[in-house]
Design an enzyme around this catalytic site. Structure first.
Site, PDB file in Angstrom:
ATOM      1  N   SER A 127      -2.798   6.064   4.214  1.00  0.00           N
ATOM      2  CA  SER A 127      -2.113   5.860   2.941  1.00  0.00           C
ATOM      3  C   SER A 127      -2.834   6.639   1.847  1.00  0.00           C
ATOM      4  O   SER A 127      -4.033   6.442   1.626  1.00  0.00           O
ATOM      5  CB  SER A 127      -2.096   4.378   2.581  1.00  0.00           C
ATOM      6  OG  SER A 127      -1.812   4.233   1.205  1.00  0.00           O
ATOM      7  N   HIS A 151       1.351   8.080   4.869  1.00  0.00           N
ATOM      8  CA  HIS A 151       2.012   6.928   4.261  1.00  0.00           C
ATOM      9  C   HIS A 151       1.937   7.062   2.738  1.00  0.00           C
ATOM     10  O   HIS A 151       0.855   7.211   2.174  1.00  0.00           O
ATOM     11  CB  HIS A 151       1.288   5.662   4.735  1.00  0.00           C
ATOM     12  CG  HIS A 151       1.898   4.372   4.290  1.00  0.00           C
ATOM     13  ND1 HIS A 151       2.943   3.768   4.951  1.00  0.00           N
ATOM     14  CD2 HIS A 151       1.583   3.552   3.263  1.00  0.00           C
ATOM     15  CE1 HIS A 151       3.247   2.630   4.352  1.00  0.00           C
ATOM     16  NE2 HIS A 151       2.431   2.472   3.310  1.00  0.00           N
ATOM     17  N   ASP A 167       2.889   5.364  -0.823  1.00  0.00           N
ATOM     18  CA  ASP A 167       3.242   4.099  -1.462  1.00  0.00           C
ATOM     19  C   ASP A 167       3.868   4.345  -2.829  1.00  0.00           C
ATOM     20  O   ASP A 167       3.195   4.774  -3.757  1.00  0.00           O
ATOM     21  CB  ASP A 167       1.992   3.230  -1.617  1.00  0.00           C
ATOM     22  CG  ASP A 167       1.469   2.726  -0.281  1.00  0.00           C
ATOM     23  OD1 ASP A 167       2.239   2.029   0.415  1.00  0.00           O
ATOM     24  OD2 ASP A 167       0.312   3.034   0.067  1.00  0.00           O
ATOM     25  N   MET A 177       5.388   2.613  -6.008  1.00  0.00           N
ATOM     26  CA  MET A 177       5.377   1.300  -6.679  1.00  0.00           C
ATOM     27  C   MET A 177       5.919   1.464  -8.089  1.00  0.00           C
ATOM     28  O   MET A 177       5.609   2.441  -8.779  1.00  0.00           O
ATOM     29  CB  MET A 177       3.951   0.761  -6.752  1.00  0.00           C
ATOM     30  CG  MET A 177       3.241   0.668  -5.415  1.00  0.00           C
ATOM     31  SD  MET A 177       1.693  -0.231  -5.597  1.00  0.00           S
ATOM     32  CE  MET A 177       0.926   0.094  -3.997  1.00  0.00           C
ATOM     33  N   HIS A 215       6.889   4.257   1.765  1.00  0.00           N
ATOM     34  CA  HIS A 215       6.916   2.798   1.628  1.00  0.00           C
ATOM     35  C   HIS A 215       7.317   2.497   0.183  1.00  0.00           C
ATOM     36  O   HIS A 215       6.515   2.655  -0.733  1.00  0.00           O
ATOM     37  CB  HIS A 215       5.521   2.239   1.963  1.00  0.00           C
ATOM     38  CG  HIS A 215       5.411   0.751   1.805  1.00  0.00           C
ATOM     39  ND1 HIS A 215       4.195   0.104   1.799  1.00  0.00           N
ATOM     40  CD2 HIS A 215       6.358  -0.213   1.651  1.00  0.00           C
ATOM     41  CE1 HIS A 215       4.396  -1.202   1.645  1.00  0.00           C
ATOM     42  NE2 HIS A 215       5.690  -1.420   1.538  1.00  0.00           N
ATOM     43  N   MET A 266       7.972   0.228  -2.673  1.00  0.00           N
ATOM     44  CA  MET A 266       7.760  -1.105  -3.253  1.00  0.00           C
ATOM     45  C   MET A 266       8.420  -1.098  -4.617  1.00  0.00           C
ATOM     46  O   MET A 266       7.766  -1.072  -5.662  1.00  0.00           O
ATOM     47  CB  MET A 266       6.258  -1.401  -3.332  1.00  0.00           C
ATOM     48  CG  MET A 266       5.675  -1.738  -1.957  1.00  0.00           C
ATOM     49  SD  MET A 266       3.889  -1.568  -1.896  1.00  0.00           S
ATOM     50  CE  MET A 266       3.779   0.191  -1.568  1.00  0.00           C
ATOM     51  N   MET A 301       3.914  -6.568   6.398  1.00  0.00           N
ATOM     52  CA  MET A 301       2.803  -6.450   5.443  1.00  0.00           C
ATOM     53  C   MET A 301       1.703  -7.424   5.833  1.00  0.00           C
ATOM     54  O   MET A 301       1.953  -8.613   6.038  1.00  0.00           O
ATOM     55  CB  MET A 301       3.281  -6.756   4.015  1.00  0.00           C
ATOM     56  CG  MET A 301       4.143  -5.689   3.370  1.00  0.00           C
ATOM     57  SD  MET A 301       3.393  -4.040   3.252  1.00  0.00           S
ATOM     58  CE  MET A 301       1.920  -4.348   2.262  1.00  0.00           C
ATOM     59  N   ASP A 339       0.457  -2.876   7.584  1.00  0.00           N
ATOM     60  CA  ASP A 339      -0.033  -2.194   6.383  1.00  0.00           C
ATOM     61  C   ASP A 339      -0.815  -3.193   5.537  1.00  0.00           C
ATOM     62  O   ASP A 339      -0.259  -4.191   5.083  1.00  0.00           O
ATOM     63  CB  ASP A 339       1.175  -1.663   5.606  1.00  0.00           C
ATOM     64  CG  ASP A 339       0.802  -0.902   4.339  1.00  0.00           C
ATOM     65  OD1 ASP A 339      -0.398  -0.635   4.131  1.00  0.00           O
ATOM     66  OD2 ASP A 339       1.732  -0.585   3.566  1.00  0.00           O
TER      67      ASP A 339
END
Ligand code: DX5
Ligand code: ZN
Length: 223
Positions: free
Chosen positions: A8, A31, A33, A35, A64, A66, A135, A173
């Protein structure tokens, strides 16, 4: 059984992302993220940065998301050409419809479950997804401790995928290190995200190799 290590970049140097991607070129996927400071309290990167990472990364992108209102935003991320787009079950009003759109655009479709979200409603829908992300911390921040109480979900998912003859990937993760990766592998996970364990190491490629080794020693035996 194939096992994948997906570092990540949440723990990478955000001022040097292209160089950081070069340091993890021996990994399976990167990966990323995303957000939005709404679905989770943290804020990271959005569509323009993801689109640019897609152009320069030596390995495929595992996004991913979020973010709230996944139904509205996730397809745009698939259109960057990302290999995989995972949205949160808690943020989608029509997870199956959204997964179908993502697949239609050409990406793998993943669904993520926060630690408190039950897996049972999704077991019958597994054919609609290419990946389920369990998660193992509350989403939002890197460097948190692995939550072993999430492991029974992997057992149920592994059982369901075998019962239906599906090769859906089971991703974990949060808090994945050489000490915890074996627990997740034994529970049925095959795809492992690690942020601080990779980018906190002096040589990320060595950390990736150690994680791979630890996971393979604990690979779940399929009966
Ligand atoms: C947390 C993110 C993770 C994070 C993991 O919400 O989804 O991908 O980068 O970081 P570590 O491996 O440090 O727990
Ligand atoms: Zn993540």
């Amino acid at each position: 059984m194939t096992q994948r290590i997906n570092p990540s970049i949440l723990s990478a140097d955000f001022a040097n992302l292209e160089a950081e991607l070069g340091r993890i070129a021996s990994a399976d996927l990167v990966h990323v993220d995303v957000m939005d400071n709404h679905f989770v309290p943290n804020l990271t990167i959005g569509h323009p940065v993801v689109a640019r990472l897609q152009q320069v990364s030596p390995i495929p992108l595992d996004l991913h998301l979020m973010i709230s209102d996944a139904d509205r935003w996730a397809p745009q991320y698939a259109e960057t050409g990302a290999y995989s787009v995972t949205f949160h079950a808690e943020a989608a009003s029509d997870p199956v419809g959204l997964a179908r759109r993502i697949r239609q655009i050409g990406a793998r479709a993943g669904i993520a479950l926060k630690p408190g979200t039950p897996v049972e409603p999704y077991l019958e829908l597994l054919a609609e997804f290419d990946q389920v992300l369990v998660m193992t911390v509350e989403p939002g921040f890197g460097g948190q401790s692995f939550m072993p109480e999430t492991m029974p979900k992997l057992g149920l998912l592994d059982e369901a995928r075998r019962a239906h003859g599906l090769d859906v990937w089971l991703q974990v993760d949060g808090g994945i290190t050489v000490d915890t990766i074996g627990i997740a592998a034994e529970a049925g996970a095959d795809t492992f995200v690690a942020g601080s364990a990779v980018f906190g190491a002096d040589v990320p490629a060595e950390a990736i190799a150690s994680l791979r080794d630890a996971a393979s020693r604990h690979a779940h035996a399929h009966g």
